[in-house]
Scaffold this motif. Structure first.
Motif, PDB file in Angstrom:
ATOM      1  N   GLU A  38     -56.713  15.845  -0.398  1.00  0.00           N
ATOM      2  CA  GLU A  38     -57.879  15.055   0.004  1.00  0.00           C
ATOM      3  C   GLU A  38     -59.136  15.921  -0.021  1.00  0.00           C
ATOM      4  OE1 GLU A  38     -59.328  12.173   3.708  1.00  0.00           O
ATOM      5  OE2 GLU A  38     -57.375  13.163   3.784  1.00  0.00           O
ATOM      6  N   LEU A  39     -59.021  17.144   0.473  1.00  0.00           N
ATOM      7  CA  LEU A  39     -60.156  18.065   0.457  1.00  0.00           C
ATOM      8  C   LEU A  39     -60.532  18.460  -0.971  1.00  0.00           C
ATOM      9  CD1 LEU A  39     -59.064  20.262   3.478  1.00  0.00           C
ATOM     10  CD2 LEU A  39     -61.221  19.002   3.342  1.00  0.00           C
ATOM     11  N   LEU A  40     -59.546  18.596  -1.833  1.00  0.00           N
ATOM     12  CA  LEU A  40     -59.818  18.964  -3.220  1.00  0.00           C
ATOM     13  C   LEU A  40     -60.704  17.933  -3.901  1.00  0.00           C
ATOM     14  CD1 LEU A  40     -59.001  21.273  -5.188  1.00  0.00           C
ATOM     15  CD2 LEU A  40     -57.202  19.743  -6.033  1.00  0.00           C
ATOM     16  N   GLU A  41     -60.530  16.678  -3.539  1.00  0.00           N
ATOM     17  CA  GLU A  41     -61.347  15.616  -4.121  1.00  0.00           C
ATOM     18  C   GLU A  41     -62.817  15.732  -3.704  1.00  0.00           C
ATOM     19  OE1 GLU A  41     -59.602  11.888  -3.113  1.00  0.00           O
ATOM     20  OE2 GLU A  41     -57.761  12.259  -4.274  1.00  0.00           O
ATOM     21  N   LEU A  42     -63.093  16.485  -2.640  1.00  0.00           N
ATOM     22  CA  LEU A  42     -64.472  16.708  -2.192  1.00  0.00           C
ATOM     23  C   LEU A  42     -65.115  17.896  -2.904  1.00  0.00           C
ATOM     24  CD1 LEU A  42     -63.925  16.015   1.621  1.00  0.00           C
ATOM     25  CD2 LEU A  42     -64.876  14.480  -0.104  1.00  0.00           C
ATOM     26  N   ARG A  43     -64.426  18.456  -3.888  1.00  0.00           N
ATOM     27  CA  ARG A  43     -64.958  19.466  -4.806  1.00  0.00           C
ATOM     28  C   ARG A  43     -65.440  20.735  -4.092  1.00  0.00           C
ATOM     29  NH1 ARG A  43     -65.745  17.184  -9.835  1.00  0.00           N
ATOM     30  NH2 ARG A  43     -67.368  18.667 -10.410  1.00  0.00           N
ATOM     31  N   PRO A  44     -64.490  21.522  -3.612  1.00  0.00           N
ATOM     32  CA  PRO A  44     -64.862  22.804  -2.988  1.00  0.00           C
ATOM     33  C   PRO A  44     -65.567  23.714  -3.982  1.00  0.00           C
ATOM     34  CG  PRO A  44     -62.503  22.703  -3.385  1.00  0.00           C
ATOM     35  CD  PRO A  44     -63.031  21.338  -3.642  1.00  0.00           C
ATOM     36  N   THR A  45     -66.456  24.544  -3.466  1.00  0.00           N
ATOM     37  CA  THR A  45     -67.147  25.526  -4.297  1.00  0.00           C
ATOM     38  C   THR A  45     -66.167  26.567  -4.814  1.00  0.00           C
ATOM     39  OG1 THR A  45     -69.033  25.251  -2.809  1.00  0.00           O
ATOM     40  CG2 THR A  45     -69.123  27.108  -4.347  1.00  0.00           C
ATOM     41  N   VAL A  46     -65.261  26.989  -3.943  1.00  0.00           N
ATOM     42  CA  VAL A  46     -64.239  27.988  -4.288  1.00  0.00           C
ATOM     43  C   VAL A  46     -62.914  27.544  -3.680  1.00  0.00           C
ATOM     44  CG1 VAL A  46     -63.540  30.420  -4.169  1.00  0.00           C
ATOM     45  CG2 VAL A  46     -65.974  29.838  -4.221  1.00  0.00           C
ATOM     46  N   VAL A  47     -61.840  27.685  -4.437  1.00  0.00           N
ATOM     47  CA  VAL A  47     -60.482  27.539  -3.910  1.00  0.00           C
ATOM     48  C   VAL A  47     -59.841  28.912  -3.958  1.00  0.00           C
ATOM     49  CG1 VAL A  47     -58.220  26.484  -4.204  1.00  0.00           C
ATOM     50  CG2 VAL A  47     -60.291  25.164  -4.733  1.00  0.00           C
ATOM     51  N   ARG A  48     -59.280  29.349  -2.821  1.00  0.00           N
ATOM     52  CA  ARG A  48     -58.632  30.662  -2.761  1.00  0.00           C
ATOM     53  C   ARG A  48     -57.209  30.525  -2.246  1.00  0.00           C
ATOM     54  NH1 ARG A  48     -56.178  34.797  -0.659  1.00  0.00           N
ATOM     55  NH2 ARG A  48     -55.434  33.371   0.928  1.00  0.00           N
ATOM     56  N   GLY A  49     -56.255  31.107  -2.956  1.00  0.00           N
ATOM     57  CA  GLY A  49     -54.888  31.086  -2.481  1.00  0.00           C
ATOM     58  C   GLY A  49     -54.026  32.046  -3.260  1.00  0.00           C
ATOM     59  N   ASN A  50     -52.765  32.170  -2.847  1.00  0.00           N
ATOM     60  CA  ASN A  50     -51.843  32.942  -3.659  1.00  0.00           C
ATOM     61  C   ASN A  50     -51.366  32.079  -4.826  1.00  0.00           C
ATOM     62  OD1 ASN A  50     -49.478  31.430  -2.846  1.00  0.00           O
ATOM     63  ND2 ASN A  50     -49.350  32.661  -0.980  1.00  0.00           N
TER      64      ASN A  50
END
Length: 269
Positions: A116-128
Motif C-alpha cells: 500500500e505504501l509502495l503505491e504512494l511512490r516513496p522517494t527511496v526504498v531501502r532493504g536487503n
C-alpha cells in the motif's frame, strides 16, 4: 556520460557538508527496537530527529519535515495508520520519504502495508535483497529480518521497482547497490560488525532521508548516504573489540567523519 567513481566520491564528500550545514529535520516512523539508536545516528551525523508516529500528528508533521522515514519493523495498528498518513502528506508536500519494508514477504500484515505504501511512490526504498525481491512480488522474503538472497540476485528486481515508483532503490549487503532504474552504483565499504548491532540497517534509512532532504538528485544523495555511513562503519570497526564497543564507536565515527575520510576511503563504482 555516466558518473564515475570520482564523481560519486566528490558528491558524497560535498553532501556530508550540506547535511551538517542544513541539519535536516527527519521524521522517523520506525520500529520500537531501534528508535533511540536511529535518533542518535541522526544527531551524530548532524541532522535532527523527530519520532512523530501517531495518527493526527504524523501527517501535519510530514508536511513540515525535511525528510521522512517509514520503517515497518514493528508495525502496530496505530502506527500503521500514521505511516499511511505521513506518506500521503509527504507526497502532497513534495517531502522526500524513505520506505524500509522490514521482513516483508512471509508476514502478511506488514507485506500488505508495504505494498500500500509502495503505491504512494516513496522517494527511496531501502532493504536487503530478500525484502526488495518480496516487495516486488517476486519472492517470499528472507529469514525474518535476515536476507536469504544475494544483492546481485536482487539487481534486476531493484531496477524494475525503481522504474515503477519513479524513485531510487537501495539494496543492502556486503556490497551495497543503489539504482534509479537507469543509473546503478555499488558501494564496497562497511564492516560486518554493522550487521551485529540492532538498528544498523534501519538507521541507514533515516540517513538516506536526511541526505535526500538536501539534494534534488536522489540517486546521488542515496549513494552519498550509503558511502558516508559505511565509511564511518569502517573507521569505527578499527576502534572496536566487539558489537557493544562498535555501536559507541560508530556514533563517534559519524560525528567525527570528515570529507577527507570519504575521499580517502570511498569504494564506489
Amino acid at each position: 556520460m555516466p558518473p564515475t567513481s570520482a564523481d560519486h566520491t566528490a558528491f558524497a564528500a560535498q553532501a556530508l557538508a550540506r547535511v551538517r550545514a542544513h541539519s535536516p529535520l527527519v521524521q522517523c516512523l520506525t520500529n520500537s527496537v531501534v528508535t533511540g539508536f536511529t535518533a542518535n545516528v541522526l544527531l551524530a551525523l548532524g541532522a535532527s530527529p523527530a519520532m512523530v508516529d501517531i495518527p493526527g500528528e504524523a501527517g501535519p508533521f510530514a508536511e513540515v519535515a525535511s525528510g521522512v522515514l517509514v520503517n515497518l519493523g514493528t508495525p502496530h495498528a496505530e502506527q500503521r495508520s500514521a505511516m499511511i498518513e505521513a506518506a500521503q502528506a509527504a507526497g502532497s508536500a513534495g517531502t522526500a520519504w524513505v520506505l524500509d519494508p522490514v521482513a516483508v514477504g512471509a508476514l502478511p500484515v506488514r507485506t500488505a502495508l508495504a505494498r500500500e505504501l509502495l503505491e504512494l511512490r516513496p522517494t527511496v526504498v531501502r532493504g536487503n535483497a530478500s525484502e526488495i525481491i518480496a516487495l516486488a512480488g517476486a519472492g517470499g522474503g528472507g529469514r525474518g529480518v535476515d536476507s536469504s538472497d544475494g544483492v546481485e540476485e536482487a539487481e534486476e528486481t531493484a531496477r524494475r521497482l525503481a522504474d515503477e515508483t519513479g524513485g531510487v532503490v537501495a539494496v543492502s549487503g556486503p556490497v551495497d547497490l543503489v539504482t534509479d532504474g537507469t543509473r546503478t552504483a555499488r558501494i564496497a565499504n562497511g564492516d560486518a560488525l554493522l550487521t551485529r548491532v540492532t538498528g544498523g540497517g534501519c538507521a541507514l534509512g533515516a540517513v538516506m532521508a536526511a541526505y535526500a532532504a538536501v539534494d534534488e538528485d536522489r540517486f546521488a544523495s542515496t549513494v552519498a548516504a550509503v558511502t558516508a555511513y559505511t565509511v564511518a562503519a569502517e573507521l569505527a570497526a578499527k576502534q572496536a573489540s566487539g558489537p557493544g564497543s562498535f555501536a559507541v564507536a560508530f556514533l563517534d565515527a559519524l560525528a567525527a567523519l570528515r570529507e577527507s575520510d570519504i575521499v580517502g576511503r570511498a569504494a564506489v563504482s
